[in-house]
Design an enzyme around this catalytic site. Structure first.
Site, mmCIF file in Angstrom:
data_model
loop_
_atom_site.group_PDB
_atom_site.id
_atom_site.type_symbol
_atom_site.label_atom_id
_atom_site.label_comp_id
_atom_site.label_asym_id
_atom_site.label_seq_id
_atom_site.Cartn_x
_atom_site.Cartn_y
_atom_site.Cartn_z
ATOM 1 N N GLN A 151 -4.129 -1.380 9.942
ATOM 2 C CA GLN A 151 -4.011 -2.687 9.302
ATOM 3 C C GLN A 151 -4.596 -3.751 10.233
ATOM 4 O OE1 GLN A 151 -2.949 -3.420 6.145
ATOM 5 N NE2 GLN A 151 -3.543 -5.531 6.580
ATOM 6 N N ASP A 172 -10.548 3.988 4.915
ATOM 7 C CA ASP A 172 -10.699 2.539 4.763
ATOM 8 C C ASP A 172 -12.149 2.123 5.065
ATOM 9 O OD1 ASP A 172 -9.600 0.057 4.137
ATOM 10 O OD2 ASP A 172 -9.026 -0.393 6.197
ATOM 11 N N LYS A 197 0.839 -1.208 0.000
ATOM 12 C CA LYS A 197 0.000 0.000 0.000
ATOM 13 C C LYS A 197 0.869 1.251 0.000
ATOM 14 C CE LYS A 197 -3.782 -2.365 2.346
ATOM 15 N NZ LYS A 197 -4.321 -2.746 3.667
#
Ligand code: NAP
Length: 277
Positions: free
Chosen positions: A94, A117, A50
């Site tokens: 994450q 996200d 990413k």
């Protein structure tokens, strides 16, 4: 075959252009902060991937690495600091985080306007009610794939296998918002193959390699394989299913690249919205 790689290239290309426009206006690049707790090898790889994509798209990335023994309070404090930092436009935690951490509490420390996200309750509610906000990235990417291949969910029976907060549930809400008739299946569902056989659109989000078999697929159906298991294996038995599906996403090169592309796009959006606010 539905190429997520090609679609992602388009999305990232536009995001890079808009990142450049932001930099001209603001004098700095959009910035995505990534928080990783512990050193799970798969998570480390995802984060590195990413960050590379961010760099290529003209987005700054900041990495916050915390040890595996970090407490919920410490993680919440680190994320709260990023939520309050004006130089950060998007925050990605994450996941999965180590089991002793309250993941929901950590997600909720992300300010909604930085939730690129799409993991907070605010984002889920906004998405479910059709209000402005950030989509969960994988579900957002799946909808973009359907659009790119002219699959209109309206009136179609969509069967989503999986009900996780980051994938199954939000993709079901997005399909419902597009007027699909949605069935959500999970580990307690009875007669799963029979239900899948009635689907015009199948979204597999189970986390079990080649779980969905070819003879479950209605001829001509659209099959979206969101699974990503060790060894680059999806949740659908691709070779079997490809023979019956009208359209199918490969693994790798399907849902994965579109997920990252939507993350970058939403980071650039967050930066622009902050400037326009
Ligand atoms: P998860 O949190 O483990 O959820 C799995 C879901 O599958 C659960 O809702 C579970 O039901 C259901 N399930 C498990 N066994 C089942 C069975 N035998 N029959 C029917 N349903 C069953 O997983 P996730 O985070 O949603 O991820 C799912 C997959 O997507 C994984 O392979 C993951 O690697 C992949 N993924 C890919 C991306 C990407 O960017 N490509 C992003 C995220 C995830 P219960 O709720 O009843 O337990």
């Amino acid at each position: 075959m539905m190429s997520g790689t090609e679609l992602a290239r388009d999305i990232v290309g536009r995001a890079a252009q808009r990142a450049g426009e932001y930099e001209k206006r603001a004098g700095r690049k959009p910035c995505l902060a990534t928080v990783i707790v512990g050193d799970d090898p798969a998570s480390v790889t995802y984060v590195r991937m990413k960050r590379n994509r961010c760099h290529k798209a003209g987005i700054d990335s900041r990495l916050v690495e915390l040890p595996a023994e970090t407490t919920t309070e410490e993680l919440v404090a680190a994320i709260t600091a990023l939520s309050e930092d004006e130089a950060v436009h998007g925050i990605l935690l994450q996941h999965p985080v180590p089991g002793h951490i309250d993941e929901r509490a950590a997600f909720e420390a992300i300010a909604p306007h930085k939730d690129v996200d799409g993991v907070t309750m605010h984002s889920f509610a906004a998405m479910s009610f059709g209000e402005p906000g950030f989509a969960s990235c994988t579900p957002g990417g799946i909808m973009r794939l359907l659009d790119a291949y002219d699959v209109d969910p309206s009136g179609k029976h969509a069967v989503v296998i999986g009900r996780s907060p980051i994938l199954g549930k939000p993709v079901a809400m997005l399909l419902l918002a597009r007027n699909a008739t949605v069935t959500i299946c999970h580990s307690r569902t009875e007669n799963l193959p029979e239900i899948v056989r009635t689907a015009d659109i199948v979204v597999a989000a189970v986390g079990k390699p080649e779980f969905v078999r070819g003879d479950w697929i209605k001829p001509g159906a659209t099959v979206i394989d969101a699974g990503y298991n060790p060894g680059n294996v999806g949740d659908v038995a691709y070779d079997e299913a490809a023979g019956r599906a009208g359209l199918i996403t490969p693994v790798p090169g399907g849902v994965g690249p579109t997920t990252i592309a939507v993350l970058l796009e939403q980071t650039v959006d967050a930066a622009h919205r902050r400037l326009d606010a």
